[in-house]
Design a protein around this motif. Structure first.
Motif, PDB file in Angstrom:
ATOM      1  N   LEU A  29      90.012 101.031  28.021  1.00 48.09           N
ATOM      2  CA  LEU A  29      89.718 101.402  29.398  1.00 48.09           C
ATOM      3  C   LEU A  29      89.645 100.166  30.288  1.00 48.09           C
ATOM      4  N   ALA A  30      88.970  99.125  29.830  1.00 47.77           N
ATOM      5  CA  ALA A  30      88.864  97.886  30.607  1.00 47.77           C
ATOM      6  C   ALA A  30      90.234  97.238  30.783  1.00 47.77           C
ATOM      7  N   ARG A  31      91.049  97.272  29.761  1.00 46.88           N
ATOM      8  CA  ARG A  31      92.398  96.701  29.843  1.00 46.88           C
ATOM      9  C   ARG A  31      93.242  97.440  30.869  1.00 46.88           C
ATOM     10  N   SER A  32      93.169  98.768  30.875  1.00 48.09           N
ATOM     11  CA  SER A  32      93.972  99.534  31.823  1.00 48.09           C
ATOM     12  C   SER A  32      93.476  99.357  33.256  1.00 48.09           C
ATOM     13  N   VAL A  33      92.163  99.243  33.442  1.00 50.65           N
ATOM     14  CA  VAL A  33      91.625  98.995  34.785  1.00 50.65           C
ATOM     15  C   VAL A  33      92.051  97.612  35.261  1.00 50.65           C
ATOM     16  N   GLY A  34      91.984  96.618  34.409  1.00 54.24           N
ATOM     17  CA  GLY A  34      92.415  95.272  34.779  1.00 54.24           C
ATOM     18  C   GLY A  34      93.889  95.214  35.131  1.00 54.24           C
ATOM     19  N   GLN A  35      94.702  95.925  34.363  1.00 58.13           N
ATOM     20  CA  GLN A  35      96.137  95.960  34.652  1.00 58.13           C
ATOM     21  C   GLN A  35      96.397  96.660  35.985  1.00 58.13           C
ATOM     22  N   SER A  36      95.672  97.714  36.269  1.00 54.82           N
ATOM     23  CA  SER A  36      95.837  98.421  37.541  1.00 54.82           C
ATOM     24  C   SER A  36      95.448  97.535  38.719  1.00 54.82           C
ATOM     25  N   VAL A  37      94.355  96.795  38.585  1.00 57.12           N
ATOM     26  CA  VAL A  37      93.927  95.892  39.652  1.00 57.12           C
ATOM     27  C   VAL A  37      94.947  94.783  39.854  1.00 57.12           C
ATOM     28  N   ARG A  38      95.501  94.261  38.768  1.00 57.44           N
ATOM     29  CA  ARG A  38      96.511  93.214  38.858  1.00 57.44           C
ATOM     30  C   ARG A  38      97.760  93.719  39.576  1.00 57.44           C
ATOM     31  N   ILE A  39      98.194  94.924  39.260  1.00 56.45           N
ATOM     32  CA  ILE A  39      99.364  95.513  39.917  1.00 56.45           C
ATOM     33  C   ILE A  39      99.082  95.728  41.395  1.00 56.45           C
ATOM     34  N   LEU A  40      97.897  96.210  41.721  1.00 56.41           N
ATOM     35  CA  LEU A  40      97.526  96.431  43.118  1.00 56.41           C
ATOM     36  C   LEU A  40      97.531  95.121  43.899  1.00 56.41           C
ATOM     37  N   LYS A  41      96.981  94.053  43.309  1.00 53.16           N
ATOM     38  CA  LYS A  41      96.977  92.756  43.984  1.00 53.16           C
ATOM     39  C   LYS A  41      98.397  92.239  44.191  1.00 53.16           C
ATOM     40  N   ASP A  42      99.260  92.400  43.177  1.00 58.40           N
ATOM     41  CA  ASP A  42     100.648  91.953  43.313  1.00 58.40           C
ATOM     42  C   ASP A  42     101.370  92.720  44.406  1.00 58.40           C
ATOM     43  N   GLU A  43     101.154  94.021  44.475  1.00 57.36           N
ATOM     44  CA  GLU A  43     101.832  94.836  45.482  1.00 57.36           C
ATOM     45  C   GLU A  43     101.350  94.510  46.887  1.00 57.36           C
ATOM     46  N   THR A  44     100.050  94.311  47.059  1.00 57.94           N
ATOM     47  CA  THR A  44      99.554  93.987  48.390  1.00 57.94           C
ATOM     48  C   THR A  44      99.944  92.573  48.792  1.00 57.94           C
ATOM     49  N   HIS A  45     100.053  91.673  47.837  1.00 61.12           N
ATOM     50  CA  HIS A  45     100.467  90.300  48.147  1.00 61.12           C
ATOM     51  C   HIS A  45     101.939  90.253  48.543  1.00 61.12           C
ATOM     52  N   ASP A  46     102.806  91.046  47.917  1.00 62.39           N
ATOM     53  CA  ASP A  46     104.237  91.051  48.203  1.00 62.39           C
ATOM     54  C   ASP A  46     104.552  91.682  49.543  1.00 62.39           C
ATOM     55  N   ASP A  47     103.676  92.519  50.075  1.00 61.17           N
ATOM     56  CA  ASP A  47     103.948  93.222  51.325  1.00 61.17           C
ATOM     57  C   ASP A  47     103.500  92.449  52.561  1.00 61.17           C
ATOM     58  N   SER A  48     103.065  91.205  52.388  1.00 62.61           N
ATOM     59  CA  SER A  48     102.615  90.449  53.554  1.00 62.61           C
ATOM     60  C   SER A  48     103.806  90.110  54.440  1.00 62.61           C
ATOM     61  N   PRO A  49     103.626  90.077  55.757  1.00 59.14           N
ATOM     62  CA  PRO A  49     104.743  89.831  56.675  1.00 59.14           C
ATOM     63  C   PRO A  49     105.397  88.470  56.484  1.00 59.14           C
ATOM     64  N   SER A  50     104.663  87.476  56.020  1.00 62.00           N
ATOM     65  CA  SER A  50     105.246  86.148  55.879  1.00 62.00           C
ATOM     66  C   SER A  50     106.249  86.077  54.731  1.00 62.00           C
ATOM     67  N   SER A  51     106.144  86.958  53.745  1.00 60.97           N
ATOM     68  CA  SER A  51     107.044  86.891  52.603  1.00 60.97           C
ATOM     69  C   SER A  51     108.281  87.768  52.777  1.00 60.97           C
ATOM     70  N   THR A  52     108.355  88.543  53.844  1.00 63.49           N
ATOM     71  CA  THR A  52     109.507  89.414  54.042  1.00 63.49           C
ATOM     72  C   THR A  52     110.435  88.813  55.080  1.00 63.49           C
ATOM     73  N   ALA A  53     111.644  89.324  55.146  1.00 59.78           N
ATOM     74  CA  ALA A  53     112.613  88.864  56.126  1.00 59.78           C
ATOM     75  C   ALA A  53     112.160  89.289  57.518  1.00 59.78           C
ATOM     76  N   PRO A  54     112.608  88.561  58.542  1.00 58.91           N
ATOM     77  CA  PRO A  54     112.221  88.946  59.901  1.00 58.91           C
ATOM     78  C   PRO A  54     112.702  90.352  60.235  1.00 58.91           C
ATOM     79  N   VAL A  55     111.890  91.066  60.974  1.00 57.13           N
ATOM     80  CA  VAL A  55     112.200  92.439  61.330  1.00 57.13           C
ATOM     81  C   VAL A  55     112.721  92.466  62.760  1.00 57.13           C
ATOM     82  N   ALA A  56     113.826  93.207  62.966  1.00 54.46           N
ATOM     83  CA  ALA A  56     114.390  93.322  64.304  1.00 54.46           C
ATOM     84  C   ALA A  56     113.464  94.159  65.176  1.00 54.46           C
TER      85      ALA A  56
END
Length: 70
Positions: A29-56
């Motif tokens: 259970l702890a392993r799956s919760v940790g993996q879920s938190v890690r995935i959530l952090k990666d997804e929220t970090h990748d969606d930041s405006p500075s890491s994406t291409a400029p938007v028209a």
């Protein structure tokens, strides 16, 4: 909502989790919760405006009354 929790509350919640899941399933259970938190952090970090291409810029929305019908 969580500001009023004390150490005793955490101990009671831990005891309830132990009773519900049992000690044999807690590592999985702890392993799956940790993996879920890690995935959530990666997804929220990748969606930041500075890491994406400029938007028209988006064209302003016009109402139906402003449109000319041919």
């Amino acid at each position: 909502m969580l500001q009023n929790l004390t150490g005793w509350h955490a101990l009671v919640i831990l005891a309830i989790v132990l009773l519900v899941f049992g000690s044999s399933k807690l590592p999985a259970l702890a392993r799956s919760v940790g993996q879920s938190v890690r995935i959530l952090k990666d997804e929220t970090h990748d969606d930041s405006p500075s890491s994406t291409a400029p938007v028209a810029p988006v064209a302003p929305v016009t109402s139906v009354a402003d449109r000319r019908v041919p």
